[in-house]
Design a protein around this motif. Structure first.
Motif, PDB file in Angstrom:
ATOM      1  N   ALA A 130      11.918  10.896 -20.759  1.00  0.00           N
ATOM      2  CA  ALA A 130      10.870  10.261 -21.562  1.00  0.00           C
ATOM      3  C   ALA A 130       9.505  10.487 -20.925  1.00  0.00           C
ATOM      4  O   ALA A 130       8.519  10.768 -21.619  1.00  0.00           O
ATOM      5  CB  ALA A 130      11.157   8.771 -21.706  1.00  0.00           C
ATOM      6  N   PHE A 131       9.436  10.374 -19.603  1.00  0.00           N
ATOM      7  CA  PHE A 131       8.182  10.617 -18.898  1.00  0.00           C
ATOM      8  C   PHE A 131       7.734  12.067 -19.071  1.00  0.00           C
ATOM      9  O   PHE A 131       6.561  12.341 -19.357  1.00  0.00           O
ATOM     10  CB  PHE A 131       8.359  10.290 -17.420  1.00  0.00           C
ATOM     11  CG  PHE A 131       7.185  10.674 -16.562  1.00  0.00           C
ATOM     12  CD1 PHE A 131       5.960  10.035 -16.702  1.00  0.00           C
ATOM     13  CD2 PHE A 131       7.296  11.686 -15.622  1.00  0.00           C
ATOM     14  CE1 PHE A 131       4.861  10.394 -15.920  1.00  0.00           C
ATOM     15  CE2 PHE A 131       6.219  12.056 -14.835  1.00  0.00           C
ATOM     16  CZ  PHE A 131       5.001  11.405 -14.987  1.00  0.00           C
ATOM     17  N   ASP A 132       8.646  13.007 -18.927  1.00  0.00           N
ATOM     18  CA  ASP A 132       8.311  14.429 -19.063  1.00  0.00           C
ATOM     19  C   ASP A 132       7.852  14.777 -20.481  1.00  0.00           C
ATOM     20  O   ASP A 132       7.038  15.686 -20.675  1.00  0.00           O
ATOM     21  CB  ASP A 132       9.524  15.293 -18.698  1.00  0.00           C
ATOM     22  CG  ASP A 132       9.855  15.230 -17.206  1.00  0.00           C
ATOM     23  OD1 ASP A 132       8.971  14.848 -16.416  1.00  0.00           O
ATOM     24  OD2 ASP A 132      10.998  15.553 -16.843  1.00  0.00           O
ATOM     25  N   ASN A 133       8.393  14.058 -21.476  1.00  0.00           N
ATOM     26  CA  ASN A 133       8.084  14.358 -22.881  1.00  0.00           C
ATOM     27  C   ASN A 133       7.091  13.369 -23.490  1.00  0.00           C
ATOM     28  O   ASN A 133       6.988  13.267 -24.721  1.00  0.00           O
ATOM     29  CB  ASN A 133       9.374  14.341 -23.717  1.00  0.00           C
ATOM     30  CG  ASN A 133      10.361  15.409 -23.287  1.00  0.00           C
ATOM     31  OD1 ASN A 133       9.964  16.504 -22.888  1.00  0.00           O
ATOM     32  ND2 ASN A 133      11.645  15.096 -23.359  1.00  0.00           N
ATOM     33  N   LEU A 134       6.359  12.642 -22.654  1.00  0.00           N
ATOM     34  CA  LEU A 134       5.536  11.537 -23.140  1.00  0.00           C
ATOM     35  C   LEU A 134       4.528  11.968 -24.201  1.00  0.00           C
ATOM     36  O   LEU A 134       4.376  11.308 -25.224  1.00  0.00           O
ATOM     37  CB  LEU A 134       4.795  10.873 -21.969  1.00  0.00           C
ATOM     38  CG  LEU A 134       3.930   9.680 -22.342  1.00  0.00           C
ATOM     39  CD1 LEU A 134       4.781   8.549 -22.886  1.00  0.00           C
ATOM     40  CD2 LEU A 134       3.106   9.210 -21.154  1.00  0.00           C
ATOM     41  N   GLU A 135       3.815  13.072 -23.977  1.00  0.00           N
ATOM     42  CA  GLU A 135       2.770  13.471 -24.926  1.00  0.00           C
ATOM     43  C   GLU A 135       3.326  13.694 -26.324  1.00  0.00           C
ATOM     44  O   GLU A 135       2.777  13.201 -27.314  1.00  0.00           O
ATOM     45  CB  GLU A 135       2.047  14.739 -24.438  1.00  0.00           C
ATOM     46  CG  GLU A 135       1.151  14.530 -23.235  1.00  0.00           C
ATOM     47  CD  GLU A 135       1.901  14.693 -21.920  1.00  0.00           C
ATOM     48  OE1 GLU A 135       3.156  14.774 -21.939  1.00  0.00           O
ATOM     49  OE2 GLU A 135       1.232  14.751 -20.874  1.00  0.00           O
ATOM     50  N   GLU A 136       4.420  14.434 -26.430  1.00  0.00           N
ATOM     51  CA  GLU A 136       4.974  14.706 -27.761  1.00  0.00           C
ATOM     52  C   GLU A 136       5.569  13.445 -28.385  1.00  0.00           C
ATOM     53  O   GLU A 136       5.536  13.271 -29.606  1.00  0.00           O
ATOM     54  CB  GLU A 136       6.027  15.824 -27.704  1.00  0.00           C
ATOM     55  CG  GLU A 136       7.293  15.501 -26.951  1.00  0.00           C
ATOM     56  CD  GLU A 136       8.315  16.626 -27.025  1.00  0.00           C
ATOM     57  OE1 GLU A 136       9.510  16.323 -27.151  1.00  0.00           O
ATOM     58  OE2 GLU A 136       7.907  17.802 -26.977  1.00  0.00           O
ATOM     59  N   ILE A 137       6.092  12.550 -27.552  1.00  0.00           N
ATOM     60  CA  ILE A 137       6.616  11.279 -28.052  1.00  0.00           C
ATOM     61  C   ILE A 137       5.486  10.456 -28.672  1.00  0.00           C
ATOM     62  O   ILE A 137       5.609   9.913 -29.772  1.00  0.00           O
ATOM     63  CB  ILE A 137       7.306  10.493 -26.918  1.00  0.00           C
ATOM     64  CG1 ILE A 137       8.633  11.156 -26.536  1.00  0.00           C
ATOM     65  CG2 ILE A 137       7.545   9.036 -27.330  1.00  0.00           C
ATOM     66  CD1 ILE A 137       9.293  10.571 -25.301  1.00  0.00           C
TER      67      ILE A 137
END
Length: 211
Positions: A130-137
């Motif tokens: 979730a941290f690695d994908n935060l921007e797209e989330i």
């Protein structure tokens, strides 16, 4: 000496893990490396624990911070519960969101329930993915007006490493601040600060407003 055995309730776990994967037990109190994987079990070499030993009690969690377990944010039970939530709640706390696909799935379900514009969404950021994908989330979630983020510091610290949690939470706060998304700083942080310090009620309110 006979090897210890513990159960793991996550279905399909033995198809997801690989030799060399890191495993953490009980919020990181015990750390190990997977040595071998079989059809219905895997063997772990314990590499870190308390010097005098530590007991692993029942119903304690297991974390696989370097393994993509393919967990979807919405379970079948969650989808059933959403019908009730859409009628009676104002905000949804969305746990285990790991990618924009998870957000898309939630928004799709809310549209079916005609609650797309009604409910606020709190995204609980608690895994390394979730941290690695935060921007797209965030970009996906910002299609709706009312969206916020909860930083689950305890879970994130286990997933990303306690030595990294300071930098991780700083990045999360910075990104959410830039996107004008409100943040909840979780895991009893404020309670712990209050217990250690002689705060007055007005000071506690000021601290809440800063986060």
């Amino acid at each position: 000496m006979e090897k210890a055995h513990i159960p793991c309730q996550f279905p399909g776990i033995f198809e997801k893990v690989n030799k060399g994967d890191l495993v953490l037990f009980d919020d990181g109190k015990i750390e190990g490396i997977i040595q071998s994987v079989k059809k219905n079990s895997f063997e772990v070499l314990i590499t870190r624990a308390a010097e005098k030993g530590v007991k692993l009690k029942a119903e304690k969690g297991m974390n696989f911070p370097n393994t993509n377990l393919g967990i979807s944010g919405l379970t079948p039970k969650d989808k059933e519960d959403l019908a009730f939530v859409a009628k009676h709640a104002d905000i949804i706390n969305f746990s285990f969101v790991n990618s924009k696909k998870d957000v898309q799935e939630l928004l799709s379900e809310l549209k079916k329930l005609e609650a797309y514009e009604k409910l606020g969404i709190i995204l609980k950021i608690e895994t390394k993915f979730a941290f690695d994908n935060l921007e797209e989330i965030l970009l996906e979630a910002m299609q709706v007006k009312k969206v916020g983020v909860m930083i689950a510091r305890g879970d994130l610290a286990v997933e990303t490493g306690w030595q990294e949690i300071g930098q991780v939470q700083h990045e999360l706060l910075s990104i959410c601040g830039a996107a004008h998304i409100p943040v909840i700083w979780a895991t009893q942080v404020l309670e712990n600060l209050w217990q250690k310090t002689d705060y007055r009620p007005d000071q506690k309110l000021q601290m809440w407003s800063l986060l």
